[in-house]
Design an enzyme around this catalytic site. Structure first.
Site, short mmCIF file in Angstrom:
data_model
loop_
_atom_site.label_atom_id
_atom_site.label_comp_id
_atom_site.label_asym_id
_atom_site.label_seq_id
_atom_site.Cartn_x
_atom_site.Cartn_y
_atom_site.Cartn_z
N HIS A 119 0.81 -1.23 0.00
CA HIS A 119 0.00 0.00 0.00
C HIS A 119 0.84 1.28 0.00
CE1 HIS A 119 -3.70 -2.35 1.73
NE2 HIS A 119 -3.44 -2.61 0.47
N CYS A 146 6.90 19.10 -6.91
CA CYS A 146 7.93 18.27 -7.52
C CYS A 146 9.12 19.15 -7.93
CB CYS A 146 7.35 17.56 -8.74
SG CYS A 146 8.54 16.60 -9.67
N GLY A 186 -1.93 -9.68 12.27
CA GLY A 186 -2.42 -8.32 12.58
C GLY A 186 -3.17 -7.63 11.45
N THR A 187 -3.92 -8.39 10.68
CA THR A 187 -4.79 -7.74 9.69
C THR A 187 -6.22 -8.19 9.86
OG1 THR A 187 -5.25 -7.37 7.35
CG2 THR A 187 -4.17 -9.47 7.89
N ASN A 212 -3.74 -12.95 15.75
CA ASN A 212 -4.59 -11.76 15.88
C ASN A 212 -5.39 -11.91 17.19
OD1 ASN A 212 -6.71 -9.77 15.45
ND2 ASN A 212 -6.21 -9.87 13.27
N PRO A 213 -5.54 -10.85 17.96
CA PRO A 213 -6.34 -10.98 19.19
C PRO A 213 -7.80 -11.26 18.89
CG PRO A 213 -5.13 -8.87 19.15
CD PRO A 213 -4.96 -9.50 17.81
N ALA A 230 0.69 -9.84 18.47
CA ALA A 230 1.85 -10.26 17.65
C ALA A 230 3.17 -10.10 18.41
CB ALA A 230 1.88 -9.44 16.36
P1 OAD Z 1 -7.17 -2.96 10.41
O1 OAD Z 1 -7.18 -1.79 11.31
O2 OAD Z 1 -8.32 -3.16 9.52
O3 OAD Z 1 -7.01 -4.29 11.28
C1 OAD Z 1 -6.04 -4.39 12.28
C2 OAD Z 1 -6.10 -5.80 12.83
O4 OAD Z 1 -5.05 -5.94 13.77
C3 OAD Z 1 -7.39 -6.18 13.53
O5 OAD Z 1 -7.85 -7.43 13.06
C4 OAD Z 1 -6.99 -6.27 15.01
O6 OAD Z 1 -7.73 -7.26 15.73
C5 OAD Z 1 -5.54 -6.66 14.88
N1 OAD Z 1 -4.67 -6.32 16.03
C6 OAD Z 1 -4.81 -5.31 16.92
N2 OAD Z 1 -3.80 -5.32 17.81
C7 OAD Z 1 -2.99 -6.35 17.48
C8 OAD Z 1 -1.77 -6.89 18.01
N3 OAD Z 1 -1.17 -6.36 19.07
N4 OAD Z 1 -1.23 -7.98 17.39
C9 OAD Z 1 -1.83 -8.54 16.32
N5 OAD Z 1 -2.97 -8.08 15.78
C10 OAD Z 1 -3.55 -6.99 16.33
O7 OAD Z 1 -5.79 -2.90 9.59
P2 OAD Z 1 -5.38 -3.62 8.25
O8 OAD Z 1 -5.91 -4.99 8.20
O9 OAD Z 1 -3.93 -3.42 8.08
O10 OAD Z 1 -5.24 0.69 3.65
O11 OAD Z 1 -6.14 -2.74 7.18
C11 OAD Z 1 -5.93 -2.97 5.82
C12 OAD Z 1 -5.89 -1.67 5.07
O12 OAD Z 1 -7.08 -0.93 5.34
C13 OAD Z 1 -4.76 -0.76 5.48
O13 OAD Z 1 -3.56 -1.03 4.82
C14 OAD Z 1 -5.30 0.59 5.08
C15 OAD Z 1 -6.71 0.46 5.57
O14 OAD Z 1 -7.64 1.26 4.96
C16 OAD Z 1 -4.77 1.80 3.07
O15 OAD Z 1 -4.45 2.79 3.70
C17 OAD Z 1 -4.68 1.70 1.60
#
Ligand code: OAD
Length: 243
Positions: A119, A146, A186-187, A212-213, A230
């Site tokens: 991203h 630029c 963590g996604t 993931n929690p 994590a």
């Molecule tokens: P999210 O905010 O959607 O999800 C974060 C995840 O991390 C959740 O499932 C939480 O349960 C988990 N989480 C929280 N604390 C944690 C920990 N200590 N260890 C492990 N996991 C934990 O974030 P993303 O999945 O990264 O896109 O979101 C995907 C995309 O949506 C991002 O890249 C961004 C966003 O819009 C863009 O900016 C293009």
């Protein structure tokens, strides 16, 4: 959960080709807010006002202000033990690729090199007219230009309504197809194409492990699903695997 950790350890001990997909949760313990869920950025800010090409066309100064704020926030944070373990993985398997959705650059700061930033990166900017891409931190100019052509610069981030670089997607898909272990860390697995990668790996016969929690839409497809942070679970797995 102990059983799940033991299973993850056993799987990783025999792994040769490994893929890791990370999301904002991997940086949560570095005090960088996630996007969704409690305290998430999309709870506080409206994505359509800050993270779309239309928002930038409408009000580039506001969008730059938000990215400048996020740059400052990230500069005050450090990689955590999860980033550190993922960095160590590079040298422990025959073939390895980290695919991150994170734009915070913390994997790079932890030393990861075999990685794709799907991203983009908060600390890169690109010309809205030409092809220039540069390392960039917002300074005094609220509308940075630029240096080559004078056109407006924009954050080098994949916004809603945009797609990641097709070359990066291809590399990520190829690695997902050939890996024998895929770790999803963590996604929320809500955003494509990233969320589909572990399912490709699974379909091709890889073992898939989630850390993931909370559960996610792909939890039921996992071979091993570990509920925890994590920064705590990864070091435990790493120590037990004895790498
Ligand atoms: P999210 O905010 O959607 O999800 C974060 C995840 O991390 C959740 O499932 C939480 O349960 C988990 N989480 C929280 N604390 C944690 C920990 N200590 N260890 C492990 N996991 C934990 O974030 P993303 O999945 O990264 O896109 O979101 C995907 C995309 O949506 C991002 O890249 C961004 C966003 O819009 C863009 O900016 C293009």
């Amino acid at each position: 959960m102990v059983d799940e950790i033991t299973r993850a350890v056993e799987i990783l001990k025999t792994a040769k080709t490994v893929a890791v997909l990370t999301g904002a949760g991997v940086s949560a313990e570095s005090n960088i807010p996630t996007f969704r869920g409690e305290g998430g950025l999309w709870k506080k800010y409206r994505a359509e006002e800050l993270a779309t090409p239309e928002a930038f066309n409408r009000n580039p100064e506001l969008v730059w202000e938000w990215y400048g704020y996020r740059q400052k926030l990230v500069l005050g944070c450090r990689p955590n033990p999860a980033h550190e373990v993922i960095e160590k993985m590079e040298d422990c398997f025959d073939d390895f690729l980290l695919i991150t959705q994170n734009v915070d650059g913390l994997h790079r700061r932890a030393g990861s090199k075999k990685m794709l930033e799907l991203h983009g990166n908060l600390f890169k900017s690109r010309c809205t007219v030409g092809r220039t891409i540069l390392d960039f931190t917002l300074g005094d100019d609220p509308l940075p230009k630029c240096e080559s052509c004078g056109a407006l610069l924009r954050p080098h981030i994949v916004w809603f309504g945009e797609s990641p670089d097709p070359m990066k997607i291809q590399l990520a898909v190829e690695h997902s197809e050939k890996c024998d272990v895929f770790l999803v860390i963590g996604t929320s697995a809500m955003v494509q194409p990233a969320a589909y990668l572990p399912l490709i790996a699974k379909k091709m016969g890889a073992k898939v492990i989630e850390i993931n929690p909370k559960s996610t839409p792909i939890t039921n497809d996992m071979d091993v699903s570990i509920r925890g942070k994590a920064g705590e679970i990864l070091p435990e797995i790493w120590t037990k695997a004895g790498f």
